[in-house]
Scaffold this active site. Structure first.
Site, PDB file in Angstrom:
ATOM      1  N   ASP A 244       0.818  -1.207   0.000  1.00  0.00           N
ATOM      2  CA  ASP A 244       0.000   0.000   0.000  1.00  0.00           C
ATOM      3  C   ASP A 244       0.858   1.265   0.000  1.00  0.00           C
ATOM      4  O   ASP A 244       1.800   1.398   0.787  1.00  0.00           O
ATOM      5  CB  ASP A 244      -0.901  -0.009   1.243  1.00  0.00           C
ATOM      6  CG  ASP A 244      -1.757   1.230   1.350  1.00  0.00           C
ATOM      7  OD1 ASP A 244      -2.633   1.411   0.500  1.00  0.00           O
ATOM      8  OD2 ASP A 244      -1.539   2.026   2.291  1.00  0.00           O
ATOM      9  N   GLU A 281       1.749  -0.033  -4.832  1.00  0.00           N
ATOM     10  CA  GLU A 281       0.850   1.080  -5.142  1.00  0.00           C
ATOM     11  C   GLU A 281       1.689   2.345  -5.037  1.00  0.00           C
ATOM     12  O   GLU A 281       2.164   2.702  -3.960  1.00  0.00           O
ATOM     13  CB  GLU A 281      -0.316   1.161  -4.164  1.00  0.00           C
ATOM     14  CG  GLU A 281      -1.256   2.316  -4.517  1.00  0.00           C
ATOM     15  CD  GLU A 281      -2.187   2.725  -3.391  1.00  0.00           C
ATOM     16  OE1 GLU A 281      -3.182   3.422  -3.680  1.00  0.00           O
ATOM     17  OE2 GLU A 281      -1.916   2.382  -2.227  1.00  0.00           O
ATOM     18  N   ASP A 307      -2.928   6.099 -13.899  1.00  0.00           N
ATOM     19  CA  ASP A 307      -3.157   6.867 -15.128  1.00  0.00           C
ATOM     20  C   ASP A 307      -4.100   6.139 -16.077  1.00  0.00           C
ATOM     21  O   ASP A 307      -4.959   6.770 -16.724  1.00  0.00           O
ATOM     22  CB  ASP A 307      -1.829   7.147 -15.830  1.00  0.00           C
ATOM     23  CG  ASP A 307      -1.051   8.274 -15.182  1.00  0.00           C
ATOM     24  OD1 ASP A 307      -1.331   8.579 -13.998  1.00  0.00           O
ATOM     25  OD2 ASP A 307      -0.159   8.857 -15.829  1.00  0.00           O
ATOM     26  N   HIS A 309      -6.414   3.942 -15.200  1.00  0.00           N
ATOM     27  CA  HIS A 309      -7.757   4.036 -14.623  1.00  0.00           C
ATOM     28  C   HIS A 309      -8.379   5.393 -14.911  1.00  0.00           C
ATOM     29  O   HIS A 309      -9.523   5.486 -15.355  1.00  0.00           O
ATOM     30  CB  HIS A 309      -7.732   3.829 -13.114  1.00  0.00           C
ATOM     31  CG  HIS A 309      -9.026   4.235 -12.466  1.00  0.00           C
ATOM     32  ND1 HIS A 309      -9.244   5.527 -12.016  1.00  0.00           N
ATOM     33  CD2 HIS A 309     -10.194   3.569 -12.258  1.00  0.00           C
ATOM     34  CE1 HIS A 309     -10.479   5.631 -11.555  1.00  0.00           C
ATOM     35  NE2 HIS A 309     -11.063   4.451 -11.684  1.00  0.00           N
ATOM     36  N   HIS A 310      -7.640   6.477 -14.653  1.00  0.00           N
ATOM     37  CA  HIS A 310      -8.203   7.814 -14.792  1.00  0.00           C
ATOM     38  C   HIS A 310      -8.640   8.080 -16.231  1.00  0.00           C
ATOM     39  O   HIS A 310      -9.712   8.649 -16.473  1.00  0.00           O
ATOM     40  CB  HIS A 310      -7.174   8.866 -14.370  1.00  0.00           C
ATOM     41  CG  HIS A 310      -6.778   8.785 -12.927  1.00  0.00           C
ATOM     42  ND1 HIS A 310      -7.472   8.040 -11.992  1.00  0.00           N
ATOM     43  CD2 HIS A 310      -5.749   9.369 -12.240  1.00  0.00           C
ATOM     44  CE1 HIS A 310      -6.902   8.164 -10.804  1.00  0.00           C
ATOM     45  NE2 HIS A 310      -5.849   8.961 -10.941  1.00  0.00           N
ATOM     46  N   ILE A 377     -13.791   3.528  -6.213  1.00  0.00           N
ATOM     47  CA  ILE A 377     -15.226   3.491  -5.887  1.00  0.00           C
ATOM     48  C   ILE A 377     -15.435   4.052  -4.483  1.00  0.00           C
ATOM     49  O   ILE A 377     -16.226   4.967  -4.274  1.00  0.00           O
ATOM     50  CB  ILE A 377     -15.774   2.048  -5.946  1.00  0.00           C
ATOM     51  CG1 ILE A 377     -15.623   1.460  -7.349  1.00  0.00           C
ATOM     52  CG2 ILE A 377     -17.254   2.027  -5.536  1.00  0.00           C
ATOM     53  CD1 ILE A 377     -15.999   0.001  -7.449  1.00  0.00           C
ATOM     54  N   GLY A 378     -14.694   3.517  -3.524  1.00  0.00           N
ATOM     55  CA  GLY A 378     -14.917   3.865  -2.129  1.00  0.00           C
ATOM     56  C   GLY A 378     -14.535   5.275  -1.761  1.00  0.00           C
ATOM     57  O   GLY A 378     -14.996   5.795  -0.737  1.00  0.00           O
TER      58      GLY A 378
END
Length: 570
Positions: A244, A281, A307, A309-310, A377-378
């Site tokens: 993480d 990450e 990048d 994902h965006h 999402i969260g």
């Protein structure tokens, strides 16, 4: 049984066990030990530091009564494994499925998750990535408030529960990646401070104090985290770790913690005879993260790629607020599909500075890309997912891209349930301020923050997947689409080819359509609400989210908001 604990500044350490306290003897390097012959598997114990305590063992393997209770002796040999024929799962060519144990099923346990493995094998998932399982305060949490990092949340099933889940996954042919958090510890139930210099004395990130990776006493602190990683991979048969927010690891040593970890994991992989994966990450957009140690990199197997994902999210949703601003428009999507990242030294409006470096020569399989994940999402106020039309196009592009694709639980059937942020802090001040803290974290993101209370149990319950949705036609149809896409990716080598320089993308200047070429295959997407004609000669339609419209044989005409994969004359 020999008990050992590191407490370099203590003048006296005792172990509270079997109804009494016993003095521990000092050893070199700040370690203390005691021999308790009568202690066995399951014996409760704690440590008393200079008269204070008892505290849980920093390396507690089990916390049966939660983060504020005593530690328990846990002998790994008490579990009998059945995965002796397991040879591991390589990340190359794999499809990852991310899940949160507590909301993946109604019961929210490892045992219940095992019952859903057939669903994942039918989807042809190769690796399942589970969000953090370290003990947390209360009964519900995303997992990033974890403490007692060597133990497993009892709510999910404890150490044996995790082993049973890994064992079952391996029998099903699925590898397991565990999400671990080494950049901070949770604010509640963290008792490391009395033992030694585990923390750096400054705020390392929004989430809390930085761990001490390069200051006085940091040798043993680094071992604490590296040994933790070794435990999961060796004793729990985990196939890989997702690390993480590694950009929040503050380490100025000549050999970075990640490089040291990579070297040890490589050695362990040789010992075990199976591949072991490290996925970072990182929001640094620095290709050194995934370059091998021998090439001067940090040796991570792969990294999450925000990048991609965006750019996908902007294309299928039309959103352009906050950090999405730079990714609006199909040219941004075209660049990430062919270059891996958008920001390769270019100006980032969200950061108000240049950001990143080119990923030239980095194969796409080292970049884990997604259309949705727990964060994306969260971290929305309402925890809302993408609608079905957006999923069909986005999944089509993701699952034919040169990257390692990752799906988020329920995405494959367009789950109607949200994935909200939730927690269950015991202390009133943490519980009452959680919502405000969450809102402050996302100032400047462009959201009108109207989120449910994270401490309300309803936020957790609403986030549980509703598996009965699969009985409905619209959800079953989406699942079939995802299954077909994964199957096609695995059947056609060109669709999983990680060489970015072999990807070609054409876009419409008006921003209505995009075509991604993967060898002789054309992945054509119409993002508009009207039919469009794309310059793709029709030869064979392999898969389509909607029936292509009649057109000239030298072109392909797409229905609104649809995606079609064709084989063209070669």
């Amino acid at each position: 049984m020999i008990f050992e604990v590191w407490a370099p500044k203590a003048t006296a350490v005792e172990i509270e066990v079997l109804g009494g306290r016993r003095p521990m003897s000092p050893r070199a390097g700040g370690w203390w030990e005691a021999d308790v012959p009568d202690a066995v598997h399951g014996t409760r114990y704690g440590y008393v530091i200079d008269g204070d305590g008892p505290y849980p063992d920093p390396r507690s393997r089990r916390q049966p009564d939660g983060v504020f209770g005593a530690s328990a002796v846990y002998d790994h040999d008490h579990y009998t494994w059945s995965d002796h024929a397991w040879t591991g799962r390589d990340l190359r060519g794999a499809v990852i499925y991310e899940l949160h144990v507590g909301t993946f099923t109604g019961p929210g346990t490892f045992t219940a998750a095992i019952e859903k493995l057939q669903h994942l094998t039918d989807l042809c998932v190769d690796l399942v990535e589970i969000m953090p399982v370290a003990p947390v305060p209360g009964g519900r949490n995303w997992g990033y408030d974890g403490v007692d990092l060597y133990a497993v949340n009892e709510t999910y099933g404890g150490p044996d529960g995790l082993k049973s889940f890994v064992d079952a996954c391996h029998r099903a042919g699925i590898g397991v990646i565990l999400d671990v958090v080494y950049n901070h510890l949770g604010p509640s139930g963290n008792f490391l401070r009395p033992f030694g210099p585990y923390f750096g004395g400054f705020e390392g990130s929004f989430w809390g104090e930085a761990v001490n990776l390069d200051g006085p006493g940091s040798d043993e602190v680094r071992r604490y985290f590296i040994d933790n990683a070794m435990q999961w991979l060796r004793d729990y048969h985990i196939d890989g770790l997702r690390l993480d927010a590694v950009h929040a690891l503050h380490d100025k040593r000549a050999t970075h913690l990640l490089a040291e970890l990579s070297e040890e994991v490589d050695a362990l992989a040789c010992t075990l005879g199976r591949p072991l994966t490290l996925i970072a990450e990182s929001d640094l957009n620095d290709p050194r993260m995934v370059r091998p140690l021998e090439a001067g990199g940090l040796g991570m197997t792969a990294q999450w790629n925000d990048d991609v994902h965006h750019a996908l999210h902007c294309a299928v949703s039309g959103e352009s607020h906050g950090y999405y601003a730079d990714f609006a428009g199909l040219p941004a999507l075209a660049k990430v599909l062919t270059s891996g990242v958008l920001h390769d030294g270019s100006y980032s409006s969200f950061r108000e500075r240049g950001h990143g470096r080119p990923y030239t020569g980095v194969p796409g399989h080292r970049l884990v890309a997604c259309l949705q994940n727990h964060d994306q999402i969260g971290n929305r106020p309402g925890g809302d997912r993408l609608p079905a039309a957006a999923l069909r196009i986005g999944a089509g592009l993701l699952l034919t891209s040169p990257f390692t694709p990752m799906l988020f639980m329920g995405e494959e059937w367009a789950a109607g349930t949200p994935f909200l942020f939730f927690s269950d802090h015991v202390e009133a001040h943490l519980r009452d301020s959680e919502g405000d803290r969450r809102e402050r974290e996302f100032e400047g993101f462009g959201y009108a923050w109207e989120a449910p209370d994270p401490s309300d149990e309803e936020s957790f319950l609403r986030s549980k997947l509703d598996w009965t949705e699969l009985k409905e036609e619209e959800h079953w149809s989406m699942l079939s689409w995802y299954r077909d896409l994964v199957a096609l990716r695995k059947a056609l080598p060109e669709l999983s080819d990680p060489r970015l320089d072999r990807v070609r993308v054409d876009t419409d200047p008006d921003g209505r359509w995009l075509v991604m070429w993967r060898g002789p295959y054309a992945v054509s997407a119409n993002f508009s609400s009207r039919p469009v004609t794309v310059p793709v000669p029709v030869h064979t339609v392999l898969l389509a989210s909607d029936t292509p419209l009649p057109s000239n044989p030298s072109t392909l005409r797409l229905a609104p908001q649809s995606l079609t994969i064709t084989r063209t004359p070669h």
